[in-house]
Design a protein around this motif. Structure first.
Motif, short mmCIF file in Angstrom:
data_model
loop_
_atom_site.label_atom_id
_atom_site.label_comp_id
_atom_site.label_asym_id
_atom_site.label_seq_id
_atom_site.Cartn_x
_atom_site.Cartn_y
_atom_site.Cartn_z
N ALA A 254 0.70 -1.21 0.01
CA ALA A 254 0.06 -0.09 0.07
C ALA A 254 1.15 1.26 0.21
O ALA A 254 2.04 1.22 0.57
CB ALA A 254 -0.73 -0.01 1.17
N GLU A 255 0.30 2.38 -0.46
CA GLU A 255 1.18 3.51 -0.63
C GLU A 255 1.59 4.15 0.79
O GLU A 255 0.79 3.92 1.64
CB GLU A 255 0.25 4.41 -1.42
CG GLU A 255 1.16 6.02 -1.59
CD GLU A 255 0.30 6.88 -2.31
OE1 GLU A 255 0.95 7.92 -2.74
OE2 GLU A 255 -0.71 6.49 -3.02
N GLY A 256 2.75 4.37 0.85
CA GLY A 256 3.26 4.96 2.16
C GLY A 256 3.79 3.63 3.10
O GLY A 256 4.61 4.18 3.97
N GLU A 257 3.77 2.59 2.65
CA GLU A 257 4.25 1.39 3.65
C GLU A 257 5.68 1.23 3.16
O GLU A 257 6.13 1.43 1.99
CB GLU A 257 3.46 0.06 3.16
CG GLU A 257 1.92 0.27 3.92
CD GLU A 257 1.35 -1.11 3.85
OE1 GLU A 257 0.02 -1.09 4.41
OE2 GLU A 257 1.83 -2.06 3.34
#
Length: 257
Positions: A254-257
């Motif tokens: 997921a974006e930001g992980e």
């Protein structure tokens, strides 16, 4: 000049009869010779005995032949990505010779090298050596055919006595492989993980058919860069660099992980 190229995949597989044995390269879906597999599917050839690390997935790779009920027996090390494979095996429709991965690789290499058999520690103390591993079920939960016991001998290696199991080499009527590039003489270069099992499958087949993404003129591949010499390859089909390639599972964070 020996020119091993043929016009297309259909021509390359045209003489493969029902009941043939085929060693097929690929590791997961990497390096699957899909153009040759689909040509064989279209041709209608059936009752096949296939040797390959795995059997593709339900709708890709060797899975398309399996779904069409064209495969009688699989010799593989991993079969966990194909639900149709599971169904056919447990229902007694498909025979499976489950083989440890390294052993399978060496059985193919040995067959292509003229070595009849070899001893290995892999499988000692298990059903691989002792026998009884289910090869075909009867469709009612029972085992219709089980693996036989293999010869186990003791050898002193580095001064230590250990048990080793005898494994017979594999040779097949034909072989299908996928290469990044190849020349008209059949010299091949593989890309990364597609190199797993493709050279070994090629060696084991009495007639090896290679699909290549890029066809190079003789002399265009540095001899030091050749992964498989043309002596093992009999037919070459150019399939182009835009041929579809798939992976079993795509995992994206997921974006930001």
């Amino acid at each position: 000049m020996i020119d091993k190229t043929v016009a297309g995949a259909a021509e390359a597989v045209a003489d493969i009869p029902d009941g043939a044995s085929i060693a097929v390269g690929g590791f997961g879906l990497s390096g699957n010779p899909i153009a040759l597999i689909e040509a064989l599917l279209a041709q209608g050839t059936t009752d096949l005995s296939i040797v390959s690390n795995n059997c593709g997935v339900d709708d890709w790779g060797l899975g398309v032949l399996l779904r069409a009920r064209r495969i009688r027996k699989m010799t593989s090390s991993y079969v966990g990505e194909n639900k149709e494979f599971e169904r056919q095996f447990l229902s007694g429709e498909l025979e499976l010779e489950l083989t440890p991965q390294g052993t399978l690789a060496e059985k193919l290499r040995a067959g292509g090298s003229g070595i009849a058999a070899f001893f290995t520690q892999t499988g000692v103390g298990t059903q691989v050596a002792d026998g009884g591993l289910p090869r075909r079920y009867d469709g009612r939960g029972g085992v219709a055919l089980a693996s036989p016991a293999k010869d186990v001998r003791t050898f002193a290696v580095d001064g230590v006595e250990k048990e080793y199991v005898l494994e017979e080499a594999i040779t097949t009527d034909f072989a299908f492989v996928h290469a990044l590039r190849g020349d008209r003489h059949g010299n091949l270069v593989f890309a990364k993980s597609a190199r797993n099992f493709n050279p070994l499958a090629a060696m084991a087949g009495r007639v090896c058919i290679a699909q290549v993404e890029e066809l190079i003129e003789p002399g265009g591949i540095d001899p030091d860069a050749v992964h498989l010499p043309g002596v093992f390859v009999h037919r070459v089909v150019e399939v182009g660099t835009e041929i579809e390639k798939r992976i079993e599972r795509r995992t994206v964070a997921a974006e930001g992980e």
